[in-house]
Each structure stands twice: as C-alpha cells, then as structure tokens.
Design a protein around this motif. Sequence first.
Motif, PDB file in Angstrom:
ATOM      1  N   GLY A   1      33.651  41.090  30.803  1.00 35.20           N
ATOM      2  CA  GLY A   1      34.865  40.285  30.691  1.00 35.20           C
ATOM      3  C   GLY A   1      34.735  38.908  31.314  1.00 35.20           C
ATOM      4  N   VAL A   2      33.507  38.528  31.694  1.00 38.97           N
ATOM      5  CA  VAL A   2      33.296  37.256  32.396  1.00 38.97           C
ATOM      6  C   VAL A   2      33.782  36.072  31.583  1.00 38.97           C
ATOM      7  CG1 VAL A   2      31.462  35.635  33.039  1.00 38.97           C
ATOM      8  CG2 VAL A   2      31.432  37.949  33.936  1.00 38.97           C
ATOM      9  N   PHE A   3      33.430  36.022  30.314  1.00 32.30           N
ATOM     10  CA  PHE A   3      33.790  34.851  29.514  1.00 32.30           C
ATOM     11  C   PHE A   3      35.291  34.765  29.271  1.00 32.30           C
ATOM     12  CE2 PHE A   3      29.310  35.557  27.869  1.00 32.30           C
ATOM     13  CZ  PHE A   3      28.769  34.549  28.658  1.00 32.30           C
ATOM     14  N   GLU A   4      35.943  35.911  29.175  1.00 33.78           N
ATOM     15  CA  GLU A   4      37.398  35.888  29.014  1.00 33.78           C
ATOM     16  C   GLU A   4      38.067  35.301  30.253  1.00 33.78           C
ATOM     17  OE1 GLU A   4      39.426  36.675  26.595  1.00 33.78           O
ATOM     18  OE2 GLU A   4      38.015  37.509  25.126  1.00 33.78           O
ATOM     19  N   ARG A   5      37.567  35.674  31.437  1.00 32.17           N
ATOM     20  CA  ARG A   5      38.171  35.172  32.678  1.00 32.17           C
ATOM     21  C   ARG A   5      37.731  33.742  32.992  1.00 32.17           C
ATOM     22  NH1 ARG A   5      36.230  40.025  34.370  1.00 32.17           N
ATOM     23  NH2 ARG A   5      34.717  39.013  35.757  1.00 32.17           N
ATOM     24  N   HIS A   6      36.494  33.423  32.644  1.00 30.48           N
ATOM     25  CA  HIS A   6      35.942  32.095  32.953  1.00 30.48           C
ATOM     26  C   HIS A   6      35.324  31.504  31.683  1.00 30.48           C
ATOM     27  CE1 HIS A   6      36.358  33.141  37.206  1.00 30.48           C
ATOM     28  NE2 HIS A   6      35.737  34.287  36.934  1.00 30.48           N
ATOM     29  N   PRO A   7      36.119  30.957  30.783  1.00 29.61           N
ATOM     30  CA  PRO A   7      35.570  30.443  29.519  1.00 29.61           C
ATOM     31  C   PRO A   7      34.441  29.433  29.700  1.00 29.61           C
ATOM     32  CG  PRO A   7      37.957  30.545  29.418  1.00 29.61           C
ATOM     33  CD  PRO A   7      37.593  30.836  30.831  1.00 29.61           C
ATOM     34  N   SER A   8      34.491  28.632  30.758  1.00 26.11           N
ATOM     35  CA  SER A   8      33.439  27.627  30.960  1.00 26.11           C
ATOM     36  C   SER A   8      32.069  28.269  31.190  1.00 26.11           C
ATOM     37  CB  SER A   8      33.777  26.721  32.139  1.00 26.11           C
ATOM     38  OG  SER A   8      33.848  27.470  33.339  1.00 26.11           O
ATOM     39  N   ALA A   9      32.051  29.565  31.523  1.00 24.59           N
ATOM     40  CA  ALA A   9      30.781  30.266  31.714  1.00 24.59           C
ATOM     41  C   ALA A   9      29.983  30.340  30.424  1.00 24.59           C
ATOM     42  CB  ALA A   9      31.034  31.675  32.259  1.00 24.59           C
ATOM     43  N   VAL A  10      30.644  30.132  29.269  1.00 22.95           N
ATOM     44  CA  VAL A  10      29.932  30.098  27.987  1.00 22.95           C
ATOM     45  C   VAL A  10      28.882  28.995  28.006  1.00 22.95           C
ATOM     46  CG1 VAL A  10      30.190  29.580  25.528  1.00 22.95           C
ATOM     47  CG2 VAL A  10      31.812  31.107  26.646  1.00 22.95           C
TER      48      VAL A  10
END
Length: 860
Positions: free
Chosen positions: A344-353
Amino acid sequence: MLDTAPPDANRELITRCKARLKGGSEALRSAYEAHPLTDPLLKGRSRLVDGVLLDIWKAFDLPASSALVAVGGYGREELFPCSDVDLLFLFDTPLDDDTSERLTQMIGLFWDIGLDIGHSVRTVNECLEEAVRDITVLTNLLEARLIGGNTRLFSAFEVALRTLVDPGQFFKAKRLEQDQRYTRHDDTPYSLEPNCKESPGGLRDLQLIGWISRAAGFGTHWRDLARHLLITPAEAAELRELERFLQHVRIRLHHLTGRREDRLLFDHQETLARLFGCEATEARRASEVFMQEYYRTAKKVTQLNTILMLNFGVAFFPNRHPVAININERFQCVRELLDVRDEGVFERHPSAVLECFLLLQQRSELKGMTARTLRALWHGRKLIDADFRRDPANRALFLRLLQQKRGVVQEMRRMNKYSILSFYLPAWRRIVGQMQHDLFHVYTVDQHIMQVLRNVRRLMVAEHAHEYPLMTRLATSFEKPWLIYIAALFHDIAKGRGGDHSKLGMKDARDFCVAHGLDETDTELVEWLVGQHLSMSNVAQKQDLSDLDVIQRFAALVKTERRLTALYILTHADIRGTSPKVWNGWKGKLLEDLFLATQRLLRGAKPQQALGTPIRQDDARNLLRYYGLRPGTEDALWAQLDTVYFLRHDPEEIAWHTRMLYYRVETDEPVVKARPSQSSEGLQVMVYMRDSRDLFMRLCGFFARLGFSIADAKIHTTRNGYALDSFVLLDPGHEIHYRDLINLLEHDLGERLKSDAPADRPAGGRLPREVKHFPITPTISIRPDERGQYFIMSVTAADRPGLLFGVAETLVHHGINLHTAKIATLGARIEDTFLISGSDLGQDSQIVRIESELLEKLAV
C-alpha cells in the motif's frame, strides 16, 4: 492393411482427406471472417486435423501398442491456419522393418494431403532421454495430447515425463532461452516489422508462461495462475485479452499470405489495419494507427511477462526469511532488489512512484525491483494525475532523476516500459509505439528518443571517450548536461500531430521547463534546441561548408558557443539514434567541420580564419615535409588551385593530392588513386585528368556498376583545365574489405577513362520494400545562389542504384557544369544538393524543362 492395398485405395484416401481438409478449412475461415473469434478457429482446426489423421492412422493398421500424439502448439489445440502439425509417433519398443516401412508410407501420405508435418518417432525411454538433452523437446512434450492409439502407453508416458520435470531447472532454462531470443530481436518489441510470434512482447512470451505453469503443475489457463496468487484476477483477464489480440494478428497474417508468415512486414500492415478496423487520420496512415496498437499490446505483454517471471522465481526458489535491509520508511532491499515495505506504499505516498526510480539510480547495490514492487508500481501508475503532476515535490523528484550521475537512461527506459512516463508526461503517451515511415528511422518515436538519450548520456561518460573524443570532451565539460537530456526527451515529442513537430515540441518543452522551475536562460536553451534540432544536420549535409556565407548564417542562428555545443551534441546523438545504417563517419566529419568553423567565428576569428584556409595550407605543408617532400615541391600544383579548393579539402586530403600529383601537373594520362578513408569508413578516390563535360556521369556509372554508393563528391576544375575530383565511396552492405579493391579500382577506372568508350550505364536494381509501400514523391529545385554566380539544385527522392548517373546524364545533356555535389543518404531516401552553372540556367523555360526531365528519371 492399406500398405498392401492397390494404389487406387491410396489415391482415394488422399482425395477424400484433401477434400475434407479443404472444405473444413474454408468453413472455419468463413466462420471466422463472419464472427472473428480465436478459440473456434484454433481449436476447430486442431479437431479437423485430428479427425483426418485419425482416419489415416486407422487405415494403416499400426501396432496396437503404439500411439499417435499431438505435441507443441497442436498439442495444446492452438493450430493456426498455416502452422505446421507437430506429431509424436509413440511406441513401446523399437520399430521393426515392417512397421517402419508402414510408418514411412503414412507420413508421406500426410504430406500428400497438404499437411506440413513435423514429426518424431520414439519409445517412451527415448522421449525421456531426448527431453533431458534438449529443453525444446521437453517443452514440446509437455503439451502432448493423445489423438489415437494405445491409451495405456500414453498415460505411462505422461507419468514418466511429469516425474522427470524439475520445475525450477525448467524455469531457469526457459528464462535463458527467452534472453537469447530477445537478443536475436534486439531486445525490443518495437521493430518496424516485428515478428508477432518470436519478438519480445509476442505470442512466444505468453506461451513461455504457459509452459512454465504446466511444468510446475500450476495449470493451463490464466485463471489458474491467479488461483495460485501469481497474478491478480484482473491481470489474468488482461493477459487473455492481450493473447486474443496477438492471435488475431497471427491468424489474419496466415490468411492474408497463405503461408506460415509471422512477420508484420510493410507489405501487409495496411491490409491488416483495414481488417482491424483502423482508419487513417490527417497526420497518420491507417497502418501507423494499427501498429501503435500492436506495440502497446507488446509492451503490456513484456510488462506482465516480467512480473510473472519474477513471481515464478520466488515460487521455485523461495527464501523463507530473506534478509531485508531497510532503506527508508517506504522501501527496503531484498536480495539486491528494491522492495516496497508493504503493497500500500504508493497509495499512501504517491510520490514514491518516482522515488523508487531515484533509489535505483542512487544505490548501486540495487539490481532491479521485486515482483511485488513491480505489481504495486503497475497499479500505482494510475495515481499520476493532474494533481500529482502539479505537486512541486514531484516535479523536483523528476528533475533529480535527470540530474543523477548514473542510471539516467536505464531508469527512463524502465519508466517508459511501465508507463510511468506516459502518465507523467501526457504528450509522451501519444508517441508510445508510434511508427515513423520516413525510411530511415528504424524505431518507434518513443524508442528513438530513448536511443538519443542513451547516445547523449554515453558522450557524458569519460570511459567512452575513445569512441568520439571531441564529443566527449565537449559533453563532459558542458554545464548542466541534464538540460540536453530534457531537449532529447522533447525533440520529437510532437511527431504525428500534423504540422512542424519541431515548432509544436517547443511549446511542450517550454511548458515543462517553466512548470519545473528552470530559469529563463535554461528554459530558452531547451526550447531553442527542440526547435532547431534539425538545423545543424541540414546545414552539414546539404550546404557547402566551404562557403563563408553558410558558416556566417549558421553562426547567426546559434549566436552563442553554449548553444552551438549543445546543438552539436544533440544532433550527433539524434542522427545516430535513427538507425545503425544511417550514421557513418562521413556524417560525423561534416558535423565536426561545421562545428569547428562556427566555433572559430563565434570566438572572433576573421572570416577566412574561421574557414581555416591559411591553417589548412600550413598543416598540409607540414605533412608534406613529414613525407619527405622538399619545400616548394607543392608550388607547381598549388598555383593551379584556387581558394575554393583549399576551403573544401582538409590538410590531409590536400597533402595526399599533392603527393600524388606534384610531378605530373600537366599529365596526358588520367591519374586515379584510391585509399581507405582516413576519417571514416569507406574509400576515398581521387581522379585527375583533362576536364570533360561528361566526366562526372562516367564516374557515377563506373562506381554504380561496382555497387558503391557515393557519400560525397568534390568536383574541382583547376586553372589549367584539369578536373581534380574527389569521392568518398561506401559499400551499402558494409561487407567489403576496401583495401582489396584499391588496385583493381585504380587500374580499371584508369583504363576506362583512357578509352573513348561510352559511360557505363548502371543496371536497374531492386527497390527497397519500404519504398514500395511508403513511396517518396521526388522533388527538384533549381534556384540561383545568393551571389547570383551559380545555381543550387536540390534533389529529394527514393534511393536506388544508378540514381546519380541519371542526374548526371541530364546535366550533361543540357551542357550544365557541375562544381560540387553534396550527397546525403538517409536510409532509403536521398537528399542531394548540387552546385551547378550553365547557359541553359539563364532561362526559366529551360530550368522547367530540366526539372521535368529529372522528375521523370527519379520517378519509381
């Protein structure tokens, strides 16, 4: 038993089976064309062939202990219209003579009825032994299906084969096989004529997944992989849709060609486009619309193939407690791969994409991404929306990706592969998989841009300085090299929209630079580079670089040395990024000459110094002293040469000509000398003899007869009436050893020029296939130069053998003098410029007549 029956029985069986196959195939094709569905056709053809083979099998009355088995694609009931039929004749013991003879007759009959048979004859033990030795045999046998014969024997074979298969080792072997196949196809699905079966992103990538799944006992359908949690149900559904599209492509190719043809050749693309309902737009052919859909499909296949191969690797070689090294709160390192701490990392931190790509650049220990990271990224790409793109933090992250010391090209390619670039740069989405039918680009637009970016980046790396020393020196000392990366990303981003893509791309580039906070100076440079990215190549390849006006106009265009250097780097990378066949050392020399002359002018040199005339003469004299010629040796020849000669030739050429001619300035015999080119590949040829109007035509005919193309021609007439003509010749196939031809060429051409024999008329050659399907309308332009002293003739046409001879013949016919020829061959397209003079050019009616005659000769 049929083998003892009279020949009429065989003929009757052949006739009956041929009719059954023909009628069944026609019915399947009609049903498909009425309702294009892949399963009814592929399974229907398999069952049709099953029935025919089974009838023949029974007629030949082979031993009851034998079995007729379908393998390969036929075994999995995917028999395409023109695919071969793979068979295994399975026996419990080695064949006796009688059975062997009977089997030979039966296989011959299979061919007689029109089936393309691939077969093997083995016992169970022989099958197992061969499967151990050859992974392709094992792969074929995994898909075995009983058509007729001994059920018990076939069951024993299946059990023995399952016992033999080691899923992990099979996976490793098939992964290596895929790597080798990718290498054969240049590791890209974006060839302009891809193979829909074998190329990356083709059906073979999907079949590979099926083989591994069978070997591991995971099942035979995409939904089976979802049940084993190797993919999601949505991914399984998407894979099925991608598979259907590729199957439709292959089916229609077979129907269209009437043979086992899997390549999407130019010959077929327009017809396929119509069959798939694609329509042309104002800016694009129907075939380009269709091929873009194909490339997008192939890209998705490679993405999902990568994810599944990683998942298979984890499944077959599990590490129950992998050591996870935390990188930050979002990412960790697992087995040298970047891993999300949770899905769920990208959902919580979109900039991690974007951050994940930055981490791959910054941490050299990371070799890629884990399967779950790739899957999370695959779904997370849709988080990149307008709000994401407006976020200053994300904009800063994207710029940092371009500013890193390593991994710029690799991560941009990875971002393109997983559609991150398409979401972050909306304009990029339109060029993904977009073809370029200009006859010299061999990549789609997005892949060409990646090649250009790679070329620019390579020039920035000192380790590659041996390739292009001057370029590397300029690139490594260029402040903010990432500005050139941005220009590379945007230089062709507006292709396919209609209009001038350079001008349209300028707006996209400016918008990007302003949005990402670049100052006005840097923004202006990037915008200018995008708008002018074709200018330097046009000047270098089409204009006379010995003309001071040309250099001054170009210097006025670039204005500053910073612009000049950046444009030189981008142009060099751009030409090399079109096709391996377009770039050559001669083009590199032209660019370098233009760069150095313009640089001298921008640094304040006087006009003649900018062109380097005195410097060239001094350097040539030094070379002559090096070769042992006394001072003054050159005077007799140089007295017959004007300034234009010294402007058009570099010191090394001048010294070579002088060494060959200083003692025969007034010779009565033609002087022909050849040598390997000193600055690039190819052959340099010098011809010195009393001038004649048809000399250029005769030389073109001779060179064409030998199969050479003329890369450059410098035509010069001395004060004492001699022609001193220089050529750079290239072998189009690049397969020739130039040194082997030097003596032959010098002798034969010299003898030819001594005689009064008519000019060699080149035989007509075959046109490249590309030209047939994407014809070039020839254009001729004859206009006076700015001084009114000469005329400039520009010719654009499809290249073909003897083309220059036809141009020269027309000039001779009209009494026109040729002073220089600028030859630019871009793939199958020529863009040549000639400096000419003659009395006929003073009349508009005569110019129109000359242009008309040339257009007739250039028409294909």
